[in-house]
Design a protein around this motif. Structure first.
Motif, short mmCIF file in Angstrom:
data_model
loop_
_atom_site.label_atom_id
_atom_site.label_comp_id
_atom_site.label_asym_id
_atom_site.label_seq_id
_atom_site.Cartn_x
_atom_site.Cartn_y
_atom_site.Cartn_z
N GLU A 156 0.84 -1.20 0.00
CA GLU A 156 0.00 0.00 0.00
C GLU A 156 0.88 1.25 0.00
O GLU A 156 1.73 1.43 0.86
N GLY A 157 0.71 2.08 -1.01
CA GLY A 157 1.48 3.32 -1.12
C GLY A 157 2.90 3.15 -1.64
O GLY A 157 3.65 4.12 -1.68
N ALA A 158 3.29 1.95 -2.02
CA ALA A 158 4.66 1.69 -2.48
C ALA A 158 4.97 2.40 -3.78
O ALA A 158 4.10 2.64 -4.61
N ARG A 159 6.24 2.72 -3.93
CA ARG A 159 6.76 3.17 -5.22
C ARG A 159 7.47 1.95 -5.81
O ARG A 159 8.32 1.35 -5.15
N VAL A 160 7.10 1.60 -7.03
CA VAL A 160 7.54 0.35 -7.65
C VAL A 160 8.49 0.64 -8.80
O VAL A 160 8.27 1.56 -9.59
N LEU A 161 9.53 -0.18 -8.89
CA LEU A 161 10.44 -0.17 -10.03
C LEU A 161 10.36 -1.55 -10.65
O LEU A 161 10.68 -2.55 -9.99
N ASP A 162 9.91 -1.63 -11.89
CA ASP A 162 9.74 -2.91 -12.58
C ASP A 162 10.79 -2.97 -13.69
O ASP A 162 10.63 -2.37 -14.75
N LEU A 163 11.89 -3.69 -13.40
CA LEU A 163 13.01 -3.80 -14.34
C LEU A 163 12.81 -5.01 -15.25
O LEU A 163 12.39 -6.06 -14.78
N PHE A 164 13.13 -4.85 -16.51
CA PHE A 164 12.81 -5.87 -17.52
C PHE A 164 11.30 -6.13 -17.46
O PHE A 164 10.85 -7.26 -17.34
N ALA A 165 10.53 -5.06 -17.55
CA ALA A 165 9.09 -5.08 -17.26
C ALA A 165 8.29 -5.97 -18.19
O ALA A 165 7.23 -6.48 -17.80
N GLY A 166 8.73 -6.16 -19.42
CA GLY A 166 7.94 -6.97 -20.35
C GLY A 166 6.55 -6.38 -20.52
O GLY A 166 6.40 -5.21 -20.86
N THR A 167 5.53 -7.16 -20.26
CA THR A 167 4.14 -6.72 -20.40
C THR A 167 3.70 -5.80 -19.27
O THR A 167 2.63 -5.21 -19.34
N ARG A 197 10.89 -3.60 -28.25
CA ARG A 197 9.74 -2.97 -28.92
C ARG A 197 8.45 -3.77 -28.78
O ARG A 197 7.40 -3.19 -28.47
N PRO A 198 8.46 -5.10 -28.99
CA PRO A 198 7.20 -5.85 -28.82
C PRO A 198 6.66 -5.73 -27.39
O PRO A 198 5.46 -5.55 -27.19
N ALA A 199 7.56 -5.81 -26.41
CA ALA A 199 7.13 -5.70 -25.02
C ALA A 199 6.61 -4.30 -24.71
O ALA A 199 5.61 -4.15 -24.00
N LEU A 200 7.27 -3.28 -25.23
CA LEU A 200 6.81 -1.91 -25.00
C LEU A 200 5.40 -1.68 -25.54
O LEU A 200 4.58 -1.01 -24.90
N LYS A 201 5.10 -2.26 -26.69
CA LYS A 201 3.75 -2.14 -27.27
C LYS A 201 2.72 -2.79 -26.35
O LYS A 201 1.65 -2.23 -26.11
N LEU A 202 3.05 -3.97 -25.83
CA LEU A 202 2.14 -4.66 -24.91
C LEU A 202 1.98 -3.89 -23.60
O LEU A 202 0.88 -3.76 -23.07
N LEU A 203 3.08 -3.37 -23.09
CA LEU A 203 3.05 -2.58 -21.86
C LEU A 203 2.18 -1.34 -22.02
O LEU A 203 1.31 -1.06 -21.18
N GLU A 204 2.37 -0.61 -23.10
CA GLU A 204 1.55 0.58 -23.37
C GLU A 204 0.07 0.20 -23.52
O GLU A 204 -0.81 0.91 -23.02
#
Length: 187
Positions: free
Chosen positions: A49-60, A82-89
């Protein structure tokens, strides 16, 4: 894949489909994510709750998005494929979570200096067995991306060498996937 719990519970994420062999997308399964977040909720870890998150090699973005759904305040997603960035967005748009997140399209092993607040919860899901997790942790620590006392969730195929300043708090195995929970206890 779907969001397991929280405000977006049950929402389907953008399908990975047959995938792109070169992208090496390997999203964390719903079952493993559910088990992981149960560990985080009931263990001696930084609060979600309230955390600041860093998602490295985030993928989707499934891990960071699950954290946001469960009450994290903000997430930074680092991904260069690029494929992962499209899915993430697509996933951020699907959840209307753009105001809760920032996407950094860059190499997680070359983060540079952090222009914002450090993360209290870090997800690290590098390609297995290539030493990229160690490089990314070093870059994140050097750049001030990780807060003292932060919880680091590291997904790998085998136990990585213990990074200096991190204390192993728990580890679990789910088939070929191993999850290591560390706490930042040193510099």
């Amino acid at each position: 894949m779907r969001i397991i719990s929280g405000r977006w519970r049950g929402t389907a994420l953008a399908p990975v489909g047959a995938g792109d062999e070169a992208a090496r997308l390997r999203p964390t399964s719903d079952r493993v994510r559910e088990s992981l977040f149960n560990l985080l909720a009931h263990g001696d870890h930084a609060p979600l709750e309230g955390a600041r998150v860093l998602d490295l090699f985030a993928g989707t973005g499934a891990l960071g998005l699950e954290a946001l759904s469960r009450g994290a305040a903000f997430a930074v997603f680092v991904e260069q494929g690029r494929p992962a960035l499209k899915l993430l967005e697509a996933n951020l748009a699907r959840l209307r979570a753009g105001d809760l997140a920032r996407v950094l399209p860059r190499d997680a092993t070359r983060l540079g200096a952090n222009p914002g607040e450090p993360a209290s919860l870090v997800f690290l899901d590098p390609p297995y067995g290539r030493g990229l997790g160690e490089q990314a942790i070093d870059a994140a620590l050097a750049g001030g991306w990780i807060a003292p006392g932060a919880t680091i969730v590291w997904e790998e195929g085998a136990m990585p060498p213990p990074p200096p300043g991190l204390t192993l708090r728990d580890r679990r195995q789910y088939g070929d996937t191993m999850i290591f929970l560390y706490k930042l206890t040193g510099p």
